[in-house]
Design an enzyme around this catalytic site. Structure first.
Site, short mmCIF file in Angstrom:
data_model
loop_
_atom_site.label_atom_id
_atom_site.label_comp_id
_atom_site.label_asym_id
_atom_site.label_seq_id
_atom_site.Cartn_x
_atom_site.Cartn_y
_atom_site.Cartn_z
N LEU A 176 -10.30 -6.41 -68.90
CA LEU A 176 -9.92 -7.42 -67.93
C LEU A 176 -8.78 -6.79 -67.14
O LEU A 176 -7.78 -6.39 -67.73
CB LEU A 176 -9.45 -8.70 -68.64
CG LEU A 176 -9.29 -9.98 -67.82
CD1 LEU A 176 -10.59 -10.34 -67.10
CD2 LEU A 176 -8.85 -11.12 -68.70
N ASP A 177 -8.92 -6.67 -65.82
CA ASP A 177 -7.95 -5.87 -65.07
C ASP A 177 -6.54 -6.47 -65.11
O ASP A 177 -6.36 -7.65 -65.41
CB ASP A 177 -8.42 -5.60 -63.63
CG ASP A 177 -8.41 -6.83 -62.74
OD1 ASP A 177 -7.33 -7.41 -62.55
OD2 ASP A 177 -9.48 -7.18 -62.21
N ARG A 178 -5.57 -5.64 -64.81
CA ARG A 178 -4.15 -6.00 -64.97
C ARG A 178 -3.77 -7.25 -64.18
O ARG A 178 -2.95 -8.07 -64.62
CB ARG A 178 -3.27 -4.84 -64.52
CG ARG A 178 -1.78 -5.03 -64.79
CD ARG A 178 -0.99 -3.83 -64.31
NE ARG A 178 -1.04 -3.71 -62.86
CZ ARG A 178 -0.24 -4.37 -62.02
NH1 ARG A 178 0.69 -5.18 -62.50
NH2 ARG A 178 -0.35 -4.21 -60.72
#
Length: 253
Positions: A110-112
């Site tokens: 899950l991207d930053r």
């Protein structure tokens, strides 16, 4: 002679052993092996090597042992936390914010800049099954954008969007309007920053993304930074979905 035969039957691929220790996925294990970070009985390991219970496996000089007790955590990843084991440029990683006695790693990134549900486990087979795009496992998100939603935009998102930079057409998906600026989307593939790329291709920018479900596991009322143990029927259903009903969950844990 009988002992040697038994040892041989217990051999398994090194990348599976590393994944079962809960430190990475099989794909990441292959990269670690190729980078020379893994040794078996004091010698650099090669891709495709097999190991037995009596072999000494080291990663970056540290010995590894298989963890028989399999655990699955549902974690609410806050914005700003990077899905990585080690990254000197990351301000916060998963290991910085999840303090659990068993070493776990993420099953799907899950991207930053996004928040929401992240599954953490030390079961390498489960990680591999959940991350395999061909399994079509569902991931559900709430997305807020910078412009009012139109029927045309929602329809194009649902039909699939051609991403020029990746030279790929996204799979058809379920999309529902939740408000003037918010929509719900259910994906069955995990391209890098997929939702942001899809929206950008249609001329809209994403303001925020929250993942609220992976397979049958939901975020529920958890707060950012919280995690809970996935147990009993919920965990059994997750394994059934992940392996297509072909495998029961591990006996241990």
């Amino acid at each position: 002679m009988e002992q040697n035969r038994t040892e041989h039957t217990k051999q398994e691929r090194l990348n599976k052993f590393l994944a079962d220790c809960g430190i990475c996925s099989r794909r990441e294990a292959d990269r670690m092996i190729e980078a020379g970070r893994v040794t078996v009985n004091g010698r650099p390991a090669g891709t495709g090597v097999r190991v037995s219970p009596s072999d000494e496996v080291l990663v970056d000089g540290r010995p590894l042992k298989r963890k028989d007790k399999k655990v699955v955590l549902a974690f609410y990843k806050p914005v700003g936390v990077t899905c990585t084991e080690k990254d000197r440029y990351a301000e916060k990683t998963i290991r910085d914010v999840v303090d659990y006695p068993v070493r776990v790693t993420y099953a799907g990134r899950l991207d930053r800049d996004s928040e929401g549900l992240l599954l953490l486990t030390n079961d390498g087979d489960l990680i591999n099954a959940l991350m395999r795009a061909s399994n079509f496992h569902e991931k559900e998100y709430l997305v807020r954008v910078n412009r009012p939603l139109t029927d045309d935009f929602l329809q194009k998102m649902a039909e699939g969007v051609f991403l020029k930079d990746l030279d790929i057409q996204t799979r058809p998906c379920r999309v529902e309007r939740e408000g003037k600026y918010v929509f719900r989307i259910v994906l069955t593939q995990g391209l890098n920053r997929q939702i942001r790329r899809m929206c950008r291709a249609l001329g809209i920018n994403v303001v925020s993304i929250k993942r609220v479900r992976v397979a049958n596991i939901t975020l529920g009322r958890m707060k950012p930074g919280n995690y809970r143990l996935v147990e009993k029927e919920e965990r059994e259903e997750l394994y059934r979905i992940a392996f297509g009903g072909t495998r029961r969950q591990p006996d241990h844990g």
